[in-house]
Motif scaffolding. Sequence first.
Motif, PDB file in Angstrom:
ATOM      1  N   LEU A 318       0.810  -1.359  -0.068  1.00 44.53           N
ATOM      2  CA  LEU A 318       0.118   0.163  -0.017  1.00 44.53           C
ATOM      3  C   LEU A 318       0.790   1.217   0.150  1.00 44.53           C
ATOM      4  O   LEU A 318       0.435   2.094  -0.612  1.00 44.53           O
ATOM      5  CB  LEU A 318      -1.107   0.003   1.192  1.00 44.53           C
ATOM      6  N   THR A 319       2.190   1.122   0.620  1.00 48.58           N
ATOM      7  CA  THR A 319       2.893   2.358   0.684  1.00 48.58           C
ATOM      8  C   THR A 319       3.473   2.577  -0.837  1.00 48.58           C
ATOM      9  O   THR A 319       3.203   3.741  -1.271  1.00 48.58           O
ATOM     10  CB  THR A 319       4.306   2.103   1.532  1.00 48.58           C
ATOM     11  N   VAL A 347      -6.061   3.160  -0.093  1.00 48.32           N
ATOM     12  CA  VAL A 347      -4.825   3.263   0.789  1.00 48.32           C
ATOM     13  C   VAL A 347      -5.321   4.186   1.984  1.00 48.32           C
ATOM     14  O   VAL A 347      -5.182   3.723   3.201  1.00 48.32           O
ATOM     15  CB  VAL A 347      -3.661   3.430   0.056  1.00 48.32           C
ATOM     16  N   SER A 350      -7.837   2.733   4.594  1.00 48.75           N
ATOM     17  CA  SER A 350      -7.281   1.768   5.280  1.00 48.75           C
ATOM     18  C   SER A 350      -6.473   2.422   6.380  1.00 48.75           C
ATOM     19  O   SER A 350      -6.095   1.815   7.449  1.00 48.75           O
ATOM     20  CB  SER A 350      -6.279   0.738   4.800  1.00 48.75           C
ATOM     21  N   HIS A 351      -5.834   3.791   6.287  1.00 48.80           N
ATOM     22  CA  HIS A 351      -5.296   4.487   7.258  1.00 48.80           C
ATOM     23  C   HIS A 351      -6.116   5.353   8.063  1.00 48.80           C
ATOM     24  O   HIS A 351      -5.720   5.972   9.027  1.00 48.80           O
ATOM     25  CB  HIS A 351      -4.144   5.397   6.414  1.00 48.80           C
ATOM     26  N   ARG A 481      -4.730  -7.673   1.978  1.00 51.14           N
ATOM     27  CA  ARG A 481      -5.284  -6.833   3.174  1.00 51.14           C
ATOM     28  C   ARG A 481      -6.588  -7.178   3.508  1.00 51.14           C
ATOM     29  O   ARG A 481      -6.856  -6.955   4.689  1.00 51.14           O
ATOM     30  CB  ARG A 481      -5.222  -5.214   2.437  1.00 51.14           C
ATOM     31  N   GLN A 517      -1.690  -2.744   8.300  1.00 50.29           N
ATOM     32  CA  GLN A 517      -2.116  -1.044   8.279  1.00 50.29           C
ATOM     33  C   GLN A 517      -2.980  -0.635   9.487  1.00 50.29           C
ATOM     34  O   GLN A 517      -3.489  -1.384  10.206  1.00 50.29           O
ATOM     35  CB  GLN A 517      -3.115  -1.071   6.999  1.00 50.29           C
TER      36      GLN A 517
END
Length: 784
Positions: A318-319, A347, A350-351, A481, A517
């Motif tokens: 994801l990064t 992404v 999910s953060h 994920r 995550q």
Amino acid sequence: MILDEHTRTLCERITTDPSAPRRVAVVAPGGLGKTTLLRHLGREFAEAGTRPVWHGSGEQPGDGDVLLIDDAHRLAEDTLTDLVRRARVVIAARPWPQPAALGDLFRIVLRPFDQDQVGAYLARYCPDADRAAVHELTGGVPRLVALVARGADPVELRAEIEALAPDTQTYLLAAQAGAIRHPDLLRALFDTDEAGIGAISEAARSTGLLDSGGALVPVAEAAVSALVPVDRRLAVCRNLVRLQRNRSGPVLDLVRPLLGTDAGGADLAQAYQTAAEEALTADPALSVRLYEAAARAGAGELEIGAHWARASALAGDLTGALRRADRVIGTPDAPGRAEAARVAAVVLGSHGQLDRSAELLRWAGDSTSRAFAALALLGAGRPDEATPLLDERSDGEPPTLLSGAASLVAQGIHESLRSPAATVLATLARASSMVEPLGRTALLPDSPAALGAIVGIHAGEMAMAEALVRDAVAADVGTLRLGIRHSLMSAWIAMTRGDLNAAEPVLVDVLGRDELQPRDWLFAIGLDVGLARRRGDLAALRGIWEQAREAVIRHPVDLFTLLPFGEFVVAAARLDEYDRLAPHLAQAHALLARLGDPPLWSASLRWHRLHAAIIMGQPDEAATHVEALAGFAPHERHLAALHAAARCWLQVLTGTIDSSQVIDAARDLHATGLSWDAARLAGQAAIHTTDRTAMAALLECARQLQGPTAPTPEPSPGPVTAQLSDRERQVAELVVAGMTYKQVGDQLYISAKTVEHHIARIRHRLGAQNRRELLDRLRSMLAG
């Protein structure tokens, strides 16, 4: 010789039986032991009184002798024809080219070793080797088996590979590239017809380097890679890729051998991109490698950036996905900016950055993105902005499975603010079933099944929550994920039901993964806190608390994280850290207020705050949450159960306990899936009542409702442990673990006074003079 029984019998007849065939051909591809068998027959002939004469030795055979001819396929046709006219001759030859002179000879056909034969060979020369592994590496070809058994380098095949005809060598390279699955492509590569490619194929198979399916056996593949010059291998691969692209055929298998080389150029860069798209569904990580290769081969990183970011997200990086997507979004003329925005939104979601995720999805503009934007806005407590997005209609966009699922999941969460839980779960179940056919290709900001499970837990519909997660796992929905998210939700359901044994291994597995995550980490830490709290393990709870605080700080409170946040609220009260959560509690209530304080979502937070107030001994605060739950009770059966249980907790807190009300409330609570909470309510009421009849009834109720918990370790049998009953051993282990009598009682659903009586009996039985001596003896006993 390691021969099958049929071949062994034939050989014995040929050398000893006058009626046996006198003109014999041993036929097999290279490396299967023709020369070795010919030598064996020569020795057998000699022992039987017949003189063997080798062709090419300079000796002339007499009338009673046998002529042995090796590599007969290399002889001229007329020469071989003259030789086979002899009365007695044994010839060894490959199946291609097949001389016409062999047509009338009796044939012995050699085949590769099976696993038992490989094992028989290894037993003599390399007994420690794994026969299955050697068989897989060599295809059972005896020469290759011997090579592996000796630990030799595959480059020992140099002479054979370098001696191959150019077309045969090219065919082996094409087989290495996977072209054998494309006959038309092979004909184009060799510019020949079906008969011509058949001849080339037979010549390649006669080398003994191909398996029955036409692929290079692993040892042979290593030899070809090491011995054929790189430029030759690349040239064949390039030609295959060019021909396949001209035919608009799949190129993944043909491009794969080029990975890790320095091959470049516009044609290969485009081929890598095409292969990356083909690999995306089955192997996103391979797709990422192919995009990297395309960039090295000359493709512009901005041109492929959006697709590369999507592949990275599906592969779990994801990064990397966010970095590539952001670069594309920030470049005005870059292609695929909308797709990059969708990747970045997934992404960021999910953060825990739902506001920013919604912003990107709205900017992306298509109907799927608008629906997911509405979902993010609802999660962030912004219903006024979400509702118009749900009402927008797409203009000319195809109604795909993904767009339909996105619309349904957003609709379901919107319904959760006002509609009955059954209606919400039905909508989310349809959304979940709609994405199941998409499998791992679906790049989702969240899983409909996970959201459905969260709603199910809040609504006391554990069976439905479990079914949604189970079906999503079976369909392999979403990325790695989302696989982690589904695992966490299944563990959360188990913990809520009181099945701590089922939840624990899942937590251990998830926490052992790299780079969780923030959202997954929040749920994992919440699960860890919940398990420690339910086991009464105060030491473990203290050990986890700093991680819990960090998780709350890293991930803002949103609608979909109220479950772990509720666990943190109760743990904070237990650890005298409640004030530290005050700002986050205020945010949670403000979010729920903006959504209209929906009963389905708000009740859970009130329930956890009630328990925090009870732990802190604040009856007035507890009464406030009971009153709030009373307002929710008319809406749903599970909300009524929560309210009834909350009223009974007030009774426990004040010491005025109506055992029949508590038992009814506990059973209703159990019916909603809150088995551990139900058993705890009955157990605590039993401890605090002064009526011994009521106590017995409540304890029995607690035992009936209690879900599976961690088994008490059985101590090793011995003279000391034999003196303790099962219950005394349980009490002893918990006391040695550092629990107070009250905590032990809470864990075992007995009173603190009963725990004290157990300890007194144990002390007397062990002859301990004081508490310190008792603990020392118990520690020694349990360690043993």
